[in-house]
Design an enzyme around this catalytic site. Structure first.
Site, mmCIF file in Angstrom:
data_model
loop_
_atom_site.group_PDB
_atom_site.id
_atom_site.type_symbol
_atom_site.label_atom_id
_atom_site.label_comp_id
_atom_site.label_asym_id
_atom_site.label_seq_id
_atom_site.Cartn_x
_atom_site.Cartn_y
_atom_site.Cartn_z
ATOM 1 N N GLN A 252 -8.820 -7.224 -10.912
ATOM 2 C CA GLN A 252 -9.500 -6.082 -10.287
ATOM 3 C C GLN A 252 -9.130 -4.771 -10.989
ATOM 4 O O GLN A 252 -9.994 -3.924 -11.260
ATOM 5 C CB GLN A 252 -9.124 -6.014 -8.809
ATOM 6 C CG GLN A 252 -9.552 -4.712 -8.128
ATOM 7 C CD GLN A 252 -9.345 -4.732 -6.634
ATOM 8 O OE1 GLN A 252 -10.113 -5.325 -5.924
ATOM 9 N NE2 GLN A 252 -8.322 -4.050 -6.144
ATOM 10 N N HIS B 275 0.843 -1.205 0.000
ATOM 11 C CA HIS B 275 0.000 0.000 0.000
ATOM 12 C C HIS B 275 0.879 1.256 0.000
ATOM 13 O O HIS B 275 0.560 2.249 -0.642
ATOM 14 C CB HIS B 275 -0.884 0.043 1.261
ATOM 15 C CG HIS B 275 -1.872 -1.076 1.344
ATOM 16 N ND1 HIS B 275 -1.769 -2.078 2.270
ATOM 17 C CD2 HIS B 275 -2.990 -1.339 0.620
ATOM 18 C CE1 HIS B 275 -2.785 -2.916 2.124
ATOM 19 N NE2 HIS B 275 -3.540 -2.496 1.128
HETATM 20 O O1 PAF Z 1 -7.966 -4.162 -3.369
HETATM 21 C C1 PAF Z 1 -8.614 -3.858 -2.344
HETATM 22 O O2 PAF Z 1 -8.069 -3.725 -1.251
HETATM 23 C C2 PAF Z 1 -10.128 -3.677 -2.451
HETATM 24 O O3 PAF Z 1 -10.675 -4.550 -3.359
HETATM 25 C C3 PAF Z 1 -10.529 -2.218 -2.755
HETATM 26 C C4 PAF Z 1 -10.045 -1.789 -4.134
HETATM 27 C C5 PAF Z 1 -9.974 -1.294 -1.704
HETATM 28 C C6 PAF Z 1 -12.063 -2.099 -2.756
HETATM 29 O O4 PAF Z 1 -12.590 -2.432 -1.521
#
Ligand code: PAF
Length: 298
Positions: free
Chosen positions: A166, A49
């Site tokens: 995603q 992150h």
């Molecule tokens: O990748 C993630 O942590 C989640 O899928 C997100 C993009 C924050 C959506 O809740």
């Protein structure tokens, strides 16, 4: 006097739309055309992150980060219940990494009318891989990301390439909904042993954590194999064989086109291998693009 949000040392914490609107107004006082970057997370923050935040910091004037464990994207209640949470540690990390605004909403603030059906035609991008094993997952992801993007209206939003499908789906949703945000994909951050960083790694014992490095090694071996055999079935078999005699269990190995995510028969530098394995009950995702070896070959 406005008292709707609190400052935790350096990060401004907001919990709903009106607090956010006030906070961003204040943050833009000095520079009205400031570029706003957004990093959506479900907390349990780690270096992966932080790499999103670092890229956002380099490209934007104001960085907004959200922490919200989105119930709408969990199809397994046990997974939702055991999802790692430690907001205090997360806040500290955000301060250290100079995040400007932290959006920390409750479920009620995000879904004031409850979780309603969400309709979007993702052109099949949501059908294979995660879509097969986690029905409804991507509808939940799109629903929450759309809500956040409408709330924050960032210029740029950053998502990790680790969640390859995603990222493709979020790009599609943003295009379909015509949202004015540029979606930026950020490279996978790996531990020294090669394991892709993930919040779920926190659920692994030190021994399992070490053993999970095998996922990356096996993908690398698959890529190496592709230099002499480009048949996707053969490469998949090679990767699957790499997990025999390990304590990990493969959920799927898929070799897909980078953009359409359609399975490919013959790999070239436009293909990506995506994998999910279980280490005990912990579900681990990874992927690698064939361009990393095949481009060099050409
Ligand atoms: O990748 C993630 O942590 C989640 O899928 C997100 C993009 C924050 C959506 O809740």
């Amino acid at each position: 006097m406005f008292v709707g949000f609190s400052t935790y040392f350096e990060v401004i914490i907001v919990t709903n739309q009106s607090e956010f609107t006030e906070a961003i107004k204040r943050a833009k006082l000095e520079k009205s055309d400031a570029i706003v970057g957004f990093v959506a997370t479900m907390g349990a923050l780690h270096e992966g992150h932080m790499s999103l935040i670092e890229v956002a910091k380099n490209q934007c004037d104001i960085v907004v980060c959200s922490i919200f464990v989105n119930p709408a994207q969990f199809n397994n209640p046990e997974d939702l219940a055991t999802y790692p949470r430690d907001v205090e540690v997360d806040q500290k990390l955000l301060i250290e990494n100079n995040c400007d605004i932290l959006l920390l909403p409750s479920v009620e603030a995000v879904y004031p009318d409850g979780i309603q059906p969400y309709s979007i035609d993702l052109d099949g991008l949501d059908e294979g891989m995660e879509g097969t094993f986690r029905p409804g997952h991507f509808k939940g992801v799109c629903m929450v990301v759309e809500r956040f993007l409408r709330m924050v209206t960032p210029d740029k939003a950053y998502f990790g390439l680790k969640d390859y499908q995603q990222l493709a789906i979020i790009r599609k949703m943003v295009a379909i909904r015509n949202l004015p945000t540029e979606v930026v994909g950020v490279a996978i951050k790996r531990a020294e042993n090669g394991l892709a960083l993930s919040s779920r790694n926190a659920l692994l014992s030190p021994e399992k954590l070490e053993k999970a490095a095998h996922i990356h090694k096996t993908l690398l071996s698959g890529l190496e194999f592709s230099k002499s055999n480009k048949d996707a079935v053969a490469i998949k078999k090679h990767i699957e064989a790499g997990f025999e005699d390990t304590e990990m269990e493969i959920e799927y190995v898929a070799i897909v086109h980078n953009d359409t995510l359609a399975p490919v028969e013959v790999v070239d530098s436009n293909a990506t291998v995506c994998i999910v394995v279980f280490s005990g009950k912990v579900r681990l995702l990874d992927n690698m693009q064939f361009s990393s070896v095949l481009d060099i070959e050409n």
